[in-house]
Design an enzyme around this catalytic site. Structure first.
Site, PDB file in Angstrom:
ATOM      1  N   SER A  85       0.944  -1.071   0.102  1.00 51.22           N
ATOM      2  CA  SER A  85       0.007  -0.159  -0.042  1.00 51.22           C
ATOM      3  C   SER A  85       0.888   1.150   0.050  1.00 51.22           C
ATOM      4  O   SER A  85       1.828   1.503  -0.988  1.00 51.22           O
ATOM      5  CB  SER A  85      -0.967  -0.048   1.128  1.00 51.22           C
ATOM      6  OG  SER A  85      -2.044   0.741   0.855  1.00 51.22           O
TER       7      SER A  85
ATOM      8  N   HIS B 217      -7.784  -6.079   1.643  1.00 48.38           N
ATOM      9  CA  HIS B 217      -6.545  -5.148   1.437  1.00 48.38           C
ATOM     10  C   HIS B 217      -5.505  -5.597   2.264  1.00 48.38           C
ATOM     11  O   HIS B 217      -4.204  -5.577   2.184  1.00 48.38           O
ATOM     12  CB  HIS B 217      -6.952  -3.610   1.824  1.00 48.38           C
ATOM     13  CG  HIS B 217      -5.795  -2.670   1.754  1.00 48.38           C
ATOM     14  ND1 HIS B 217      -5.379  -2.486   0.389  1.00 48.38           N
ATOM     15  CD2 HIS B 217      -5.231  -1.802   2.379  1.00 48.38           C
ATOM     16  CE1 HIS B 217      -4.230  -1.509   0.385  1.00 48.38           C
ATOM     17  NE2 HIS B 217      -3.966  -0.957   1.592  1.00 48.38           N
TER      18      HIS B 217
END
Length: 263
Positions: free
Chosen positions: A99, A238
Site C-alpha cells: 500500500s 486489503h
C-alpha cells in the site's frame, strides 16, 4: 564519530530482528500507512538464511515516537537512501512494499537508480496502484487537514488491518489516526510522471493484491520496467498479507524470485 552516526541512523530507521550476515540478498520491507515494523520485520524468521529481512521505520512511530513526522516523500526518500546506501552498494537487495509502502519503495528505488545507478534485483509491490496512475488522484484529494477523525477512522476501517480492539484504547486510537493522517499527507506530496518511452527500471516487478480489495490499476506497472511484470491475487481484502496462508505463499514466491535472479 562517522561510524556511530551511521550506526545510530541504522538503528533508528531499520529493524532487523533476524540478522543473517551471510545472506546473499537483503529484502527491505516498507510498511503501510499508519503501520509500524512489527509484522514485516518478523518475516525474517520465515525466510531461509540466504535472505535477510529488514523493515523501514519512519519517524513518529515506535522507538521514533518523539520525532516529528516526515513532511513529504522527498524527506523520507533522502533519509532512507542516506542511511542504507552503503549497505545497498555492498550486496544485492530487493524491496517489498504494501500500500503506502509500495509508493515509498518505488520512490526510493527511483532515486537510487537516477542518482546512484543502483537498482533492486526485484521490486515486490502489494495493494497499490501504479505510481503514475490516475487512480491515485482520489487519494490526493482527501482534504487531510480538514478531515474529521470519524472520516479518517471510516477510511481505516474500510481498508481493514487495524485490529478493532486496539481502537478501543483512546491513546492508541489517537496515535493511529495521527500517524495515518500524516502518512496520507506524505503520499499526497508524491507525484511521478512517466515521460514518453522512458522506462525507469530493468528489474522484474511482482504485484500482489487481495482478491476482495478494491481493484488497483496494475497494468501501468508494466510501463515502468523492461523486465517482467507479474500479477498475483491472493484471497482476502486489503490486508490479505496478514493471513498466515497468504504469508506462506508470499515468502515462498519472493524466495523463488530472488533465487532465480541468479545471485
Amino acid at each position: 564519530a562517522l561510524f556511530s552516526w551511521g550506526f545510530l541512523g541504522m538503528e533508528k530507521l531499520v529493524v532487523c530482528p533476524y540478522k543473517k550476515p551471510d545472506a546473499l540478498c537483503r529484502l527491505i520491507c516498507f510498511p503501510w500507512a499508519g503501520g509500524g515494523t512489527s509484522q514485516l520485520a518478523q518475516w525474517g524468521k520465515l525466510f531461509s538464511n540466504s535472505i535477510e529481512v529488514s523493515s523501514v521505520r519512519l519517524p513518529g512511530r515506535e522507538s521514533r515516537l518523539k520525532e516529528p513526522f516526515a513532511k513529504d516523500m522527498t524527506t523520507i526518500v533522502n533519509e532512507i537512501t542516506s542511511v542504507l546506501l552503503k549497505e545497498l552498494q555492498e550486496k544485492p537487495f530487493a524491496f517489498f512494499g504494501h500500500s503506502f509502502g509500495s509508493y515509498i519503495s518505488f520512490a526510493v528505488a527511483l532515486h537510487l537508480k537516477e542518482k546512484y545507478g543502483l537498482e533492486p534485483i526485484h521490486l515486490f509491490v502489494s495493494g497499490a496502484h501504479a505510481p503514475q496512475s490516475e487512480e491515485l488522484l482520489p487519494i490526493k484529494s482527501i482534504p487531510i487537514y480538514d478531515a474529521r477523525d470519524e472520516d479518517i477512522l471510516t477510511y481505516i476501517q474500510i481498508l481493514g488491518g487495524t485490529p478493532s480492539e486496539l481502537m478501543q484504547n483512546e491513546d492508541i486510537k489517537e496515535h493511529v489516526l495521527l500517524t495515518f493522517r500524516e502518512d496520507i499527507r506524505v503520499l499526497q506530496t508524491f507525484s511521478f510522471e512517466n515521460a514518453e518511452r522512458n522506462v525507469p527500471f530493468s528489474c522484474d516487478i511482482t504485484c500482489f493484491n487481495g482478491s476482495e480489495d478494491k481493484p488497483h490499476d496494475l497494468e501501468a506497472w508494466h510501463d515502468l520496467t523492461s523486465g517482467d511484470t507479474s500479477f498475483y491475487k491472493l484471497p482476502g481484502g486489503h490486508f490479505y498479507l496478514l493471513e498466515p496462508s497468504n504469508e506462506i505463499f508470499l515468502i515462498k514466491h519472493i524466495t523463488r524470485c530472488i533465487e532465480n535472479a541468479g545471485l
